[in-house]
Write an enzyme that holds these catalytic residues in place. Structure first.
Site, PDB file in Angstrom:
ATOM      1  N   GLY A  17       0.829  -1.212   0.000  1.00 44.90           N
ATOM      2  CA  GLY A  17       0.000   0.000   0.000  1.00 44.90           C
ATOM      3  C   GLY A  17       0.858   1.255   0.000  1.00 44.90           C
ATOM      4  N   ARG A  77       0.594  -4.686  -5.787  1.00 45.55           N
ATOM      5  CA  ARG A  77       0.608  -5.967  -5.080  1.00 45.55           C
ATOM      6  C   ARG A  77       0.906  -7.001  -6.169  1.00 45.55           C
ATOM      7  NH1 ARG A  77      -1.001  -4.235   0.101  1.00 45.55           N
ATOM      8  NH2 ARG A  77      -2.562  -2.606  -0.031  1.00 45.55           N
ATOM      9  N   ASP A 136       4.913  -5.142   5.957  1.00 45.93           N
ATOM     10  CA  ASP A 136       5.339  -6.498   6.341  1.00 45.93           C
ATOM     11  C   ASP A 136       5.336  -7.479   5.177  1.00 45.93           C
ATOM     12  OD1 ASP A 136       2.587  -6.440   6.242  1.00 45.93           O
ATOM     13  OD2 ASP A 136       2.285  -7.706   7.986  1.00 45.93           O
ATOM     14  N   THR A 177       4.641   2.386   5.527  1.00 47.18           N
ATOM     15  CA  THR A 177       3.254   1.915   5.672  1.00 47.18           C
ATOM     16  C   THR A 177       2.531   2.812   6.671  1.00 47.18           C
ATOM     17  OG1 THR A 177       1.850   0.143   6.561  1.00 47.18           O
ATOM     18  CG2 THR A 177       4.136   0.135   7.303  1.00 47.18           C
ATOM     19  N   ASP A 211       0.323   1.879   8.626  1.00 50.25           N
ATOM     20  CA  ASP A 211      -0.193   1.090   9.751  1.00 50.25           C
ATOM     21  C   ASP A 211       0.641   1.158  11.033  1.00 50.25           C
ATOM     22  OD1 ASP A 211      -2.302   0.233   8.218  1.00 50.25           O
ATOM     23  OD2 ASP A 211      -1.252  -1.552   7.491  1.00 50.25           O
ATOM     24  N   ASP A 233       2.768  -0.938  12.010  1.00 49.13           N
ATOM     25  CA  ASP A 233       2.625  -2.254  12.644  1.00 49.13           C
ATOM     26  C   ASP A 233       3.892  -3.106  12.542  1.00 49.13           C
ATOM     27  OD1 ASP A 233       2.485  -2.562   9.928  1.00 49.13           O
ATOM     28  OD2 ASP A 233       0.826  -3.979   9.940  1.00 49.13           O
ATOM     29  N   ARG A 278      -6.586  -3.265   9.121  1.00 45.78           N
ATOM     30  CA  ARG A 278      -7.196  -4.596   9.033  1.00 45.78           C
ATOM     31  C   ARG A 278      -6.714  -5.493  10.171  1.00 45.78           C
ATOM     32  NH1 ARG A 278      -5.559  -5.872   3.100  1.00 45.78           N
ATOM     33  NH2 ARG A 278      -4.139  -4.257   3.734  1.00 45.78           N
TER      34      ARG A 278
HETATM   35  P1  ATP Z   1       0.908  -2.498   3.512  1.00 47.04           P
HETATM   36  O1  ATP Z   1       0.687  -3.402   4.706  1.00 47.04           O
HETATM   37  O2  ATP Z   1       1.220  -1.101   3.886  1.00 47.04           O
HETATM   38  O3  ATP Z   1      -0.155  -2.609   2.475  1.00 47.04           O
HETATM   39  P2  ATP Z   1       2.737  -4.519   2.562  1.00 47.04           P
HETATM   40  O4  ATP Z   1       4.156  -4.465   2.135  1.00 47.04           O
HETATM   41  O5  ATP Z   1       2.438  -5.375   3.765  1.00 47.04           O
HETATM   42  O6  ATP Z   1       2.266  -3.023   2.782  1.00 47.04           O
HETATM   43  P3  ATP Z   1       1.498  -6.486   0.827  1.00 47.04           P
HETATM   44  O7  ATP Z   1       0.529  -6.316  -0.293  1.00 47.04           O
HETATM   45  O8  ATP Z   1       1.143  -7.393   1.941  1.00 47.04           O
HETATM   46  O9  ATP Z   1       1.830  -5.014   1.346  1.00 47.04           O
HETATM   47  O10 ATP Z   1       2.897  -7.022   0.227  1.00 47.04           O
HETATM   48  C1  ATP Z   1       3.511  -6.335  -0.857  1.00 47.04           C
HETATM   49  C2  ATP Z   1       4.059  -7.322  -1.835  1.00 47.04           C
HETATM   50  O11 ATP Z   1       5.096  -8.105  -1.222  1.00 47.04           O
HETATM   51  C3  ATP Z   1       3.080  -8.367  -2.364  1.00 47.04           C
HETATM   52  O12 ATP Z   1       2.263  -7.845  -3.384  1.00 47.04           O
HETATM   53  C4  ATP Z   1       4.032  -9.427  -2.888  1.00 47.04           C
HETATM   54  O13 ATP Z   1       4.562  -9.078  -4.141  1.00 47.04           O
HETATM   55  C5  ATP Z   1       5.153  -9.375  -1.844  1.00 47.04           C
HETATM   56  N1  ATP Z   1       4.939 -10.443  -0.849  1.00 47.04           N
HETATM   57  C6  ATP Z   1       4.091 -10.420   0.208  1.00 47.04           C
HETATM   58  N2  ATP Z   1       4.129 -11.592   0.872  1.00 47.04           N
HETATM   59  C7  ATP Z   1       5.006 -12.378   0.206  1.00 47.04           C
HETATM   60  C8  ATP Z   1       5.473 -13.726   0.367  1.00 47.04           C
HETATM   61  N3  ATP Z   1       5.035 -14.505   1.362  1.00 47.04           N
HETATM   62  N4  ATP Z   1       6.381 -14.191  -0.516  1.00 47.04           N
HETATM   63  C9  ATP Z   1       6.842 -13.413  -1.520  1.00 47.04           C
HETATM   64  N5  ATP Z   1       6.424 -12.148  -1.736  1.00 47.04           N
HETATM   65  C10 ATP Z   1       5.528 -11.634  -0.893  1.00 47.04           C
END
Ligand code: ATP
Length: 327
Positions: free
Chosen positions: A14, A75, A106, A129, A131, A133, A175
């Site tokens: 995000g 994503r 994360d 982020t 959040d 978190d 969330r």
């Molecule tokens: P926010 O929580 O602020 O939305 P985030 O980094 O947690 O940020 P996510 O959509 O959960 O956002 O993860 C971003 C990207 O990281 C995913 O679209 C994916 O490409 C990669 N990713 C997440 N989890 C995994 C995983 N287990 N293995 C490989 N890549 C991952």
């Protein structure tokens, strides 16, 4: 230690206000340390489809004050697969990229952790982020701006709540984490805060409304979207049944919480952490998120950073504050 000459930077997950300030800091610090910095477009997708550009000093001029991310974010499902990551690695090698700086939350660090272990490529993460978190930093880039956006919006809602004697249930982002709800709720003087981490939920709120001042109908309840009761509409329906005398309205703040100019706190945090990311790479660090703990720079392994905050940080002590202050 191999000298790092070419690095890639990307924003993922995000979007968060301050990501641009972080990109700027990474690019400028990289140039300062005599590196070539390549910006990858749309997070991990950019690695897979090989969409990138060389970033010079001017490419990040006049962006420190802008929300969103000039590198765009996405994503990316295929990065979750071994095949997708193999393509990403092949592209990186062909482009002679020695290290990556990833800016995200994360999920982004979970992907970075797996990629770094699979291919032994140096990666440093920046916590971008709204959040807040992640473990390993007091604050994430974007959190301060997001809670101030919530406070601005709820102050306006309070005006109408007060004028019409209404009870407003305001849903904010979160969330899995109630940190936006907790801090902004205290900041707006909310009468109740419902968050995913706490079992101190609706029952307490109901007790409070039953025991509250009968002549004070205007109230603000902040609900995190992942709250165990099921968000603002579920809470609203339950309260409407129990308290027909209240004029109850629901307001979902939604994506306005992500946008807008980053606050000065977020700009400075992003700038400081961006420089620390490059200096970490220069000193051979990898597989870590750079954060700020008690004013000091701290490097925390991805595996720990993604464990989320200690639940005690979203502790009953904070909710106690709400109870004391909303007599
Ligand atoms: P926010 O929580 O602020 O939305 P985030 O980094 O947690 O940020 P996510 O959509 O959960 O956002 O993860 C971003 C990207 O990281 C995913 O679209 C994916 O490409 C990669 N990713 C997440 N989890 C995994 C995983 N287990 N293995 C490989 N890549 C991952």
């Amino acid at each position: 230690m191999q000298k790092i000459k070419n690095i890639g930077v990307l924003t993922s997950g995000g979007d968060a206000p301050g990501m641009n300030a972080a990109i700027r800091a990474v690019v400028r610090a990289g140039i300062y340390y005599d590196m070539n910095v390549y910006g990858y477009i749309r997070g991990y997708e950019g690695l897979i489809v090989n969409d990138f550009m060389l970033m010079d000093r001017k490419s990040v001029a006049n962006i420190i004050q802008r929300g969103g991310t000039i590198l765009k974010t996405a994503r990316c499902e295929s990065f979750r697969t071994a095949e997708g990551r193999a393509i990403a690695y092949k592209n990186i090698k062909q482009n002679n990229i020695d290290a990556l700086v990833v800016i995200g939350g994360d999920g982004t660090f979970t992907g970075a952790h797996i990629f770094e272990e699979e291919y032994n490529i140096p990666i440093i993460g920046l916590p971008g982020t709204i959040d807040n978190d992640l473990a390993g930093t007091d604050f994430t880039i974007g959190y301060d701006t997001a809670i101030n956006t919530v406070v601005d919006a709820v102050d306006k809602i309070r005006d109408t709540a007060e004028s019409h004697d209404r009870l407003f249930i305001v849903e904010v982002m979160g969330r899995d984490s109630g940190l936006i709800a907790l801090r902004s709720g205290i900041g707006v003087g909310a009468e109740g805060i419902l968050i995913p981490e706490s079992s101190v939920g609706l029952d307490d709120l109901v007790k409070k409304l039953e025991g509250g001042r009968k002549n004070k109908f205007s109230k603000i309840i902040i609900v995190a979207e992942g709250d165990i009761e099921g968000g603002a509409f579920s809470v609203g329906n339950l309260l409407k049944e129990k308290f027909p005398a209240y004029d109850i309205r629901i307001s979902i703040l939604g994506h306005i919480q992500r946008g807008g100019k980053p606050s000065c706190m977020d700009r400075v945090l992003a700038s400081r952490l961006g420089v620390a990311a490059i200096e970490g790479l220069v000193h051979g660090k990898s597989g870590v998120m750079v954060g700020q703990i008690h004013k000091d720079i701290a490097y925390t392994p991805f595996s720990q950073a993604i464990k989320h905050l200690d639940i005690n940080q979203v502790s009953p002590a904070w909710l106690r504050l709400v109870n004391i202050l909303s007599l």
